[in-house]
Design an enzyme around this catalytic site. Structure first.
Site, short mmCIF file in Angstrom:
data_model
loop_
_atom_site.label_atom_id
_atom_site.label_comp_id
_atom_site.label_asym_id
_atom_site.label_seq_id
_atom_site.Cartn_x
_atom_site.Cartn_y
_atom_site.Cartn_z
N ASP A 110 -6.06 6.18 1.49
CA ASP A 110 -5.40 5.33 2.47
C ASP A 110 -4.12 6.03 2.96
O ASP A 110 -4.20 7.16 3.46
CB ASP A 110 -5.14 3.95 1.84
CG ASP A 110 -4.55 2.94 2.78
OD1 ASP A 110 -5.31 2.37 3.57
OD2 ASP A 110 -3.33 2.71 2.72
N TYR A 217 6.09 2.15 6.39
CA TYR A 217 5.06 3.16 6.67
C TYR A 217 4.33 2.79 7.97
O TYR A 217 4.16 3.61 8.87
CB TYR A 217 4.03 3.20 5.55
CG TYR A 217 4.44 3.80 4.23
CD1 TYR A 217 3.75 4.89 3.71
CD2 TYR A 217 5.48 3.28 3.46
CE1 TYR A 217 4.07 5.45 2.48
CE2 TYR A 217 5.82 3.81 2.23
CZ TYR A 217 5.11 4.91 1.75
OH TYR A 217 5.44 5.45 0.53
N HIS A 282 -13.28 -0.12 1.07
CA HIS A 282 -12.11 0.74 1.29
C HIS A 282 -11.62 1.42 0.02
O HIS A 282 -10.79 2.33 0.09
CB HIS A 282 -10.98 -0.11 1.88
CG HIS A 282 -9.77 0.67 2.29
ND1 HIS A 282 -9.82 1.70 3.20
CD2 HIS A 282 -8.46 0.57 1.88
CE1 HIS A 282 -8.60 2.20 3.36
NE2 HIS A 282 -7.76 1.54 2.57
#
Length: 307
Positions: A110, A217, A282
């Protein structure tokens, strides 16, 4: 609001916890094994513990595995700045040197994967091999947000909501970080993450300032698209990567769609291997750890990985 303290991320296991300083920042790292260094970089909204399976399998295969809490997460420092990808990549490169090594295999999931891609371009000498997990090349992600509005842009709608000030932090930490749990369950495949894992990530996200730092982020990535710093970053990221790359993705990933990640190999001049893990969402390294570890360790053992 009830918060957690940093002790919640010091989970015991067959590993060692310690602090390492790099670039003026203190990082909490978890280490196991001896041999070539494999640096493990987690994603959102997690912390080093997402690599708990690999902190067992990699040492057993003869590697020194080090998982780190990224800047702003877990028991690492939470400074007010430095959440752009070039700075985060410099953090990880500095950490490799602080661990006494000149280079490492860099495995990133990720956001950890986005900064691993960035390291391979901006500081390639410290990256011996590159393993992005559930992370398209940053330029593929940028283009997909525009070219695939009903696919990747819709899948990233949560990040668009993160651009608001203060409110997203409150929503993420309300009710024991219940929304963090919903995100984790929504992005995982049908079997999902076990409830212990979800509960642990929710607790860690309630450490003071983690929610704000984690959202910085996303804010940098979105806002930099039209700013000079983001344009400079995009220009630099066009450079070809000359490190062997294993690109792993869950076939059912609904956060970064497989079709967004496919094609990232155009930025790799070295041997590039694409692996889609069926049945995984994911988090393939957590949802299918045995399959993931077999792919990773088999590829690491290959002296000349093919395409």
């Amino acid at each position: 609001m009830i918060t957690s303290d940093e002790s919640v991320v010091r989970v015991e296991g067959p590993w060692t916890h310690r602090s390492v300083h790099a670039r003026g920042t203190r990082f909490h790292v978890v280490e196991a094994g001896e041999g070539p260094l494999v640096l493990l970089l987690h994603g959102f909204p997690q912390f080093w513990w997402s690599w708990r399976h690999q902190l067992v399998s990699l040492p057993a295969a003869g590697y020194r595995a080090v998982a780190v809490d990224l800047r702003g997460y877990g028991a690492s420092d939470k400074p007010p700045r430095g959440y752009d990808l070039p700075a985060l990549a410099a953090d990880a490169a500095g950490l490799i040197r602080a661990l006494g090594e000149t280079g490492a295999v860099v495995v990133g999931h990720d956001w950890g994967g986005l900064l691993a891609w960035t390291m391979a371009v901006l500081d390639p000498k410290v990256v011996r091999r590159l393993v992005p997990v559930s992370a398209p090349h940053p330029l593929r992600l940028r283009s997909a947000m525009v070219a695939d509005p009903f696919g990747q842009l819709r899948a990233s709608s949560h990040a668009l909501g993160f651009q608001l000030p203060l409110l997203p932090e409150r929503r993420l930490t309300a009710d024991g970080s219940a929304r963090v749990g919903r995100l984790l369950r929504g992005w995982a495949g049908p079997e999902g993450l076990d409830e212990e894992a979800v509960r642990t990530y929710r607790e860690a996200f309630r450490i003071p300032n983690v929610s704000h730092c984690a959202l910085e982020y996303h804010r940098w990535f979105a806002r930099s698209q039209v700013r000079p710093d983001g344009m400079r970053y995009a220009r630099r990221m066009r450079a070809e990567i000359d490190r062997p790359t294993l690109h792993v993705h869950g076939a059912l990933d609904s956060r970064f769609l497989p079709r967004t990640a496919q094609g990232s190999g155009r930025y790799v001049a070295a041997p590039y291997r694409w692996r889609l893990i069926e049945g995984a969402g994911h988090f393939p390294h957590e949802e299918r750890p045995e399959t993931f570890d077999a792919e990773l360790i088999g590829w690491l053992a290959d002296p000349e990985p093919d395409r």
